[in-house]
Design a protein around this motif. Structure first.
Motif, PDB file in Angstrom:
ATOM      1  N   VAL A  35      34.095  -4.301  -3.193  1.00  0.00           N
ATOM      2  CA  VAL A  35      34.800  -4.545  -1.936  1.00  0.00           C
ATOM      3  C   VAL A  35      33.977  -4.014  -0.764  1.00  0.00           C
ATOM      4  O   VAL A  35      33.811  -4.691   0.264  1.00  0.00           O
ATOM      5  CB  VAL A  35      36.192  -3.888  -1.960  1.00  0.00           C
ATOM      6  CG1 VAL A  35      36.832  -3.943  -0.581  1.00  0.00           C
ATOM      7  CG2 VAL A  35      37.084  -4.578  -2.976  1.00  0.00           C
ATOM      8  N   ILE A  36      33.449  -2.804  -0.904  1.00  0.00           N
ATOM      9  CA  ILE A  36      32.636  -2.218   0.166  1.00  0.00           C
ATOM     10  C   ILE A  36      31.387  -3.060   0.407  1.00  0.00           C
ATOM     11  O   ILE A  36      31.002  -3.318   1.557  1.00  0.00           O
ATOM     12  CB  ILE A  36      32.258  -0.773  -0.204  1.00  0.00           C
ATOM     13  CG1 ILE A  36      33.517   0.090  -0.329  1.00  0.00           C
ATOM     14  CG2 ILE A  36      31.312  -0.179   0.838  1.00  0.00           C
ATOM     15  CD1 ILE A  36      33.271   1.473  -0.873  1.00  0.00           C
ATOM     16  N   ARG A  49      35.080  -2.340  -9.053  1.00  0.00           N
ATOM     17  CA  ARG A  49      35.813  -3.255  -8.180  1.00  0.00           C
ATOM     18  C   ARG A  49      35.838  -2.740  -6.744  1.00  0.00           C
ATOM     19  O   ARG A  49      35.660  -3.507  -5.784  1.00  0.00           O
ATOM     20  CB  ARG A  49      37.228  -3.432  -8.714  1.00  0.00           C
ATOM     21  CG  ARG A  49      38.060  -4.481  -7.994  1.00  0.00           C
ATOM     22  CD  ARG A  49      39.424  -4.594  -8.651  1.00  0.00           C
ATOM     23  NE  ARG A  49      39.282  -4.935 -10.065  1.00  0.00           N
ATOM     24  CZ  ARG A  49      40.279  -4.841 -10.934  1.00  0.00           C
ATOM     25  NH1 ARG A  49      41.476  -4.396 -10.551  1.00  0.00           N
ATOM     26  NH2 ARG A  49      40.097  -5.178 -12.209  1.00  0.00           N
ATOM     27  N   MET A  50      36.043  -1.435  -6.572  1.00  0.00           N
ATOM     28  CA  MET A  50      36.082  -0.873  -5.223  1.00  0.00           C
ATOM     29  C   MET A  50      34.705  -0.898  -4.557  1.00  0.00           C
ATOM     30  O   MET A  50      34.584  -1.132  -3.355  1.00  0.00           O
ATOM     31  CB  MET A  50      36.627   0.550  -5.279  1.00  0.00           C
ATOM     32  CG  MET A  50      38.093   0.620  -5.670  1.00  0.00           C
ATOM     33  SD  MET A  50      38.786   2.277  -5.506  1.00  0.00           S
ATOM     34  CE  MET A  50      40.536   1.907  -5.692  1.00  0.00           C
ATOM     35  N   TYR A  80      38.647  10.119  -5.646  1.00  0.00           N
ATOM     36  CA  TYR A  80      39.167   8.769  -5.839  1.00  0.00           C
ATOM     37  C   TYR A  80      40.297   8.474  -4.859  1.00  0.00           C
ATOM     38  O   TYR A  80      40.431   7.347  -4.367  1.00  0.00           O
ATOM     39  CB  TYR A  80      39.646   8.608  -7.280  1.00  0.00           C
ATOM     40  CG  TYR A  80      40.252   7.257  -7.568  1.00  0.00           C
ATOM     41  CD1 TYR A  80      39.489   6.102  -7.465  1.00  0.00           C
ATOM     42  CD2 TYR A  80      41.588   7.148  -7.934  1.00  0.00           C
ATOM     43  CE1 TYR A  80      40.047   4.860  -7.729  1.00  0.00           C
ATOM     44  CE2 TYR A  80      42.150   5.905  -8.202  1.00  0.00           C
ATOM     45  CZ  TYR A  80      41.376   4.770  -8.104  1.00  0.00           C
ATOM     46  OH  TYR A  80      41.925   3.542  -8.354  1.00  0.00           O
ATOM     47  N   ILE A 108      39.177   2.169   1.198  1.00  0.00           N
ATOM     48  CA  ILE A 108      39.261   0.726   0.941  1.00  0.00           C
ATOM     49  C   ILE A 108      40.433   0.112   1.694  1.00  0.00           C
ATOM     50  O   ILE A 108      40.337  -1.001   2.247  1.00  0.00           O
ATOM     51  CB  ILE A 108      39.397   0.468  -0.575  1.00  0.00           C
ATOM     52  CG1 ILE A 108      38.156   0.965  -1.320  1.00  0.00           C
ATOM     53  CG2 ILE A 108      39.626  -1.009  -0.857  1.00  0.00           C
ATOM     54  CD1 ILE A 108      36.882   0.252  -0.971  1.00  0.00           C
ATOM     55  N   LYS A 109      41.542   0.826   1.738  1.00  0.00           N
ATOM     56  CA  LYS A 109      42.720   0.332   2.458  1.00  0.00           C
ATOM     57  C   LYS A 109      42.403   0.157   3.934  1.00  0.00           C
ATOM     58  O   LYS A 109      42.817  -0.837   4.568  1.00  0.00           O
ATOM     59  CB  LYS A 109      43.880   1.305   2.273  1.00  0.00           C
ATOM     60  CG  LYS A 109      45.177   0.842   2.899  1.00  0.00           C
ATOM     61  CD  LYS A 109      46.296   1.836   2.615  1.00  0.00           C
ATOM     62  CE  LYS A 109      47.609   1.370   3.253  1.00  0.00           C
ATOM     63  NZ  LYS A 109      48.721   2.328   2.973  1.00  0.00           N
ATOM     64  N   ILE A 122      37.616  -0.130 -12.470  1.00  0.00           N
ATOM     65  CA  ILE A 122      38.253   0.190 -11.191  1.00  0.00           C
ATOM     66  C   ILE A 122      37.211   0.623 -10.168  1.00  0.00           C
ATOM     67  O   ILE A 122      37.206   0.180  -9.009  1.00  0.00           O
ATOM     68  CB  ILE A 122      39.315   1.288 -11.369  1.00  0.00           C
ATOM     69  CG1 ILE A 122      40.405   0.826 -12.343  1.00  0.00           C
ATOM     70  CG2 ILE A 122      39.900   1.679 -10.044  1.00  0.00           C
ATOM     71  CD1 ILE A 122      41.238  -0.310 -11.840  1.00  0.00           C
ATOM     72  N   ASN A 144      40.191  -2.946   4.406  1.00  0.00           N
ATOM     73  CA  ASN A 144      40.983  -4.173   4.286  1.00  0.00           C
ATOM     74  C   ASN A 144      41.818  -4.417   5.543  1.00  0.00           C
ATOM     75  O   ASN A 144      41.989  -5.561   5.976  1.00  0.00           O
ATOM     76  CB  ASN A 144      41.888  -4.100   3.064  1.00  0.00           C
ATOM     77  CG  ASN A 144      41.118  -4.205   1.764  1.00  0.00           C
ATOM     78  OD1 ASN A 144      40.058  -4.832   1.712  1.00  0.00           O
ATOM     79  ND2 ASN A 144      41.634  -3.596   0.707  1.00  0.00           N
ATOM     80  N   LEU A 178      38.759   7.481  -1.703  1.00  0.00           N
ATOM     81  CA  LEU A 178      38.158   6.160  -1.839  1.00  0.00           C
ATOM     82  C   LEU A 178      39.220   5.070  -1.698  1.00  0.00           C
ATOM     83  O   LEU A 178      38.984   4.037  -1.057  1.00  0.00           O
ATOM     84  CB  LEU A 178      37.452   6.043  -3.192  1.00  0.00           C
ATOM     85  CG  LEU A 178      36.815   4.685  -3.510  1.00  0.00           C
ATOM     86  CD1 LEU A 178      35.758   4.328  -2.464  1.00  0.00           C
ATOM     87  CD2 LEU A 178      36.198   4.702  -4.906  1.00  0.00           C
ATOM     88  N   GLN A 179      40.390   5.277  -2.291  1.00  0.00           N
ATOM     89  CA  GLN A 179      41.475   4.319  -2.152  1.00  0.00           C
ATOM     90  C   GLN A 179      41.887   4.155  -0.690  1.00  0.00           C
ATOM     91  O   GLN A 179      42.076   3.031  -0.206  1.00  0.00           O
ATOM     92  CB  GLN A 179      42.684   4.779  -2.978  1.00  0.00           C
ATOM     93  CG  GLN A 179      42.535   4.594  -4.476  1.00  0.00           C
ATOM     94  CD  GLN A 179      43.751   5.088  -5.221  1.00  0.00           C
ATOM     95  OE1 GLN A 179      44.188   6.219  -5.059  1.00  0.00           O
ATOM     96  NE2 GLN A 179      44.314   4.220  -6.059  1.00  0.00           N
TER      97      GLN A 179
END
Length: 538
Positions: free
Chosen positions: A117-118, A113-114, A59, A66-67, A110, A70, A62-63
């Motif tokens: 985004v992908i 949601r991620m 995880y 995503i950062k 959570i 973005n 993964l965070q």
């Protein structure tokens, strides 16, 4: 010649783009990450290969991923966002590890949601989601029905207590390894797999079958093994039928692969629902589940003609197999007109187009290879003579005349084909009939070439004995020797701990422990290892 006029030394940065790209795309992610630190030019060049098929196994990663998306995202005039060029993402999450690290469970909202985004940044991306060391009543699995996970085409759930590793036959849809549990007593680990949720129920399956929670799902694998070993065949969990509405099964229309491994929520009604509403299902694996032989009898009748790959492993303790064996044998009287669920003939009648087929069951017999007419011709020719086998399929008297068996069957089948063609030549003298004969011969040549190219395989594992009294394991090997050329047969017998591989007319002895060890009941506790770092992406 002056020093300044010499050609610069060759490097990756000076290679033509086509050659450099071919090198980058052949390198593993670790090497690409190292190259990205060499220079700005190479950093820019490896971004495409590096993000094409990323593998994320925590995880925290993964965070960070995503950062990054973005940070480098771009928008067009319509407001559509793009970031990187991801073709396929392998996402592996261990909820128990994340909870022990962060102090709180990873909830489904959570994770969903991620993933959204992908999917927003890469509208054509496909995602393989692997959840390890979880449970049916633990996060994030228990909240799947409340969220949407777009672009997830492969879903693998490890809901039990043992590791799920890829076998040599390629049983996992990903070229990956799911790690074994590190410490089942560690605080924060929830491995309750015997609660009220682990019984056949519609709610468990609806989240996977309705097409809303996982709208793009194509491949589903559920592994629910326990350390005590598979015992669902005698648990009585198959009694309660499950009723699905039409909306509950809309997603089954696009499921291509289904694997259920020791899943206590799986029973006859779930199997029938999947059979009726999964028209494109070509890859099916059922292992140690509480499914009756009557249901399997119907499954094989309807599904075998359309499946490309079938793996069926019946628990050695299955009472359904034992009841079928008693009904087929000569040990007792059975009611007249009673339907006997005999699975073996289905593979001979309807399984000819299976590219890969595995059957591990307590009882198997020669009806997989020969029909009633061929058995009668063998008896007329003197087979089996004094041959007899015990309950385990071991010869107790006489010897198997393999030359007689193979010779009679080859002659029967050659005569059958010759007579069939000759009859059509006599009855049909027009051009249309000649065209049909030529098409049949062309189809046979094409089939032979396809079998050799794709390497079709068959695996039979006898866990207890033969379906019918007097039959022997040696007969299976002899009968496989006269099957269709090009198909590789591997046969094993647990009572005798013997195994053979049959390729055409060649029969070779192979190590039983190497070929069939995974089908045996596990005894004792396995040594645990952490294989997280060995995950290999698709």
């Amino acid at each position: 010649m002056s020093e300044s006029s010499r050609d610069p030394p060759a490097s990756l940065a000076t290679l033509p783009t086509e050659i450099a790209d071919s090198i980058y795309y052949s390198l593993p992610p670790a090497s690409l990450c190292a190259l990205a630190r060499v220079s700005r030019d190479i950093y820019a060049a490896v971004q495409g290969p590096l993000y094409r098929r990323p593998v994320i196994d925590s995880y925290r990663k993964l965070q960070a991923f995503i950062k990054t998306l973005n940070h480098v995202a771009s928008w067009d005039k319509k407001g559509d966002a793009r970031s990187k060029g991801i073709v396929h993402l392998t996402l592996m999450i261990d909820p128990a590890k994340e909870e022990s690290t962060a102090g709180r469970p990873l909830i489904a909202v959570i994770l969903a949601r991620m993933i959204r985004v992908i999917a927003r940044y890469n509208e054509n991306v496909t995602i393989s989601l692997i959840i390890t060391h979880s449970a049916c009543d633990a996060q994030p699995v228990r909240s799947f029905e409340s969220e949407e996970f777009p672009r997830v085409t492969s879903l693998i759930l490890d809901l039990g207590g043992e590791s799920v590793t890829q076998s040599s036959s390629g049983s996992s849809s990903l070229n990956s390894v799911i790690p074994v549990r590190r410490n089942i007593h560690q605080r924060g680990y929830n491995y309750n797999t015997t609660g009220m949720r682990c019984v056949p129920n519609a709610k468990f399956w609806t989240r996977f079958f309705n097409g809303s929670c996982f709208p793009d799902l194509r491949r589903l694998e559920l592994h629910h093994k326990s350390r005590a070993g598979p015992s669902y065949g005698d648990s009585g969990l198959e009694g309660e039928p499950i009723l699905f509405t039409e909306l509950d099964t809309l997603g089954l229309a696009q499921i291509e692969r289904l694997v259920v491994n020791s899943v206590p929520e799986f029973n006859d009604s779930v199997l029938m629902a999947g059979l009726q509403h999964a028209p494109v299902l070509t890859d099916l694996q059922i292992e140690n589940c509480a499914v009756t032989y009557s249901a399997l009898d119907k499954l094989l009748l309807h599904a075998l003609p359309v499946l490309h790959r079938l793996v069926l492993r019946v628990s050695p303790q299955s009472r359904f197999a034992r009841h079928a064996r008693e009904a087929l044998g000569y040990r007792g009287n059975r009611a007249s007109g009673e339907e006997i669920p005999h699975l073996c003939p289905h593979f001979r009648r309807h399984g000819k187009n299976l590219k890969h087929f595995e059957l591990a069951a307590p009882y198997i017999c020669g009806d997989i290879f020969i029909d009633g007419h061929e058995k009668e011709k063998l008896r007329e020719s003197g087979h089996p003579g004094t041959l007899a086998g015990d309950d385990s399929g071991i010869i107790v008297q006489g010897e198997l005349d393999t030359t007689l068996v193979t010779g009679v069957l080859k002659r029967i089948r050659q005569t059958r084909d010759t007579d069939s063609v000759g009859q059509r030549l006599v009855e049909g003298s027009n051009m249309e009939e000649d065209r049909r004969i030529l098409e049949r011969e062309r189809a046979m040549r094409t089939r032979k070439a396809t079998i050799e190219k794709e390497g079709w395989t068959r695996r039979l594992h006898v866990l207890d004995g033969m379906c019918i009294d007097g039959a022997t394991f040696e007969e299976l090997t002899a009968l496989a020797n006269v099957e269709e050329n090009g198909i590789t047969w591997t046969l094993g017998s647990l009572p005798e701990r013997r195994a053979f591989r049959v390729i055409g007319s060649l029969i070779e002895t192979v190590r039983y422990s190497h070929e069939f060890e995974r089908d045996r009941p596990r005894r004792g506790r396995r040594v645990e290892r952490d294989l997280n770092d060995e995950l290999i992406g698709q």
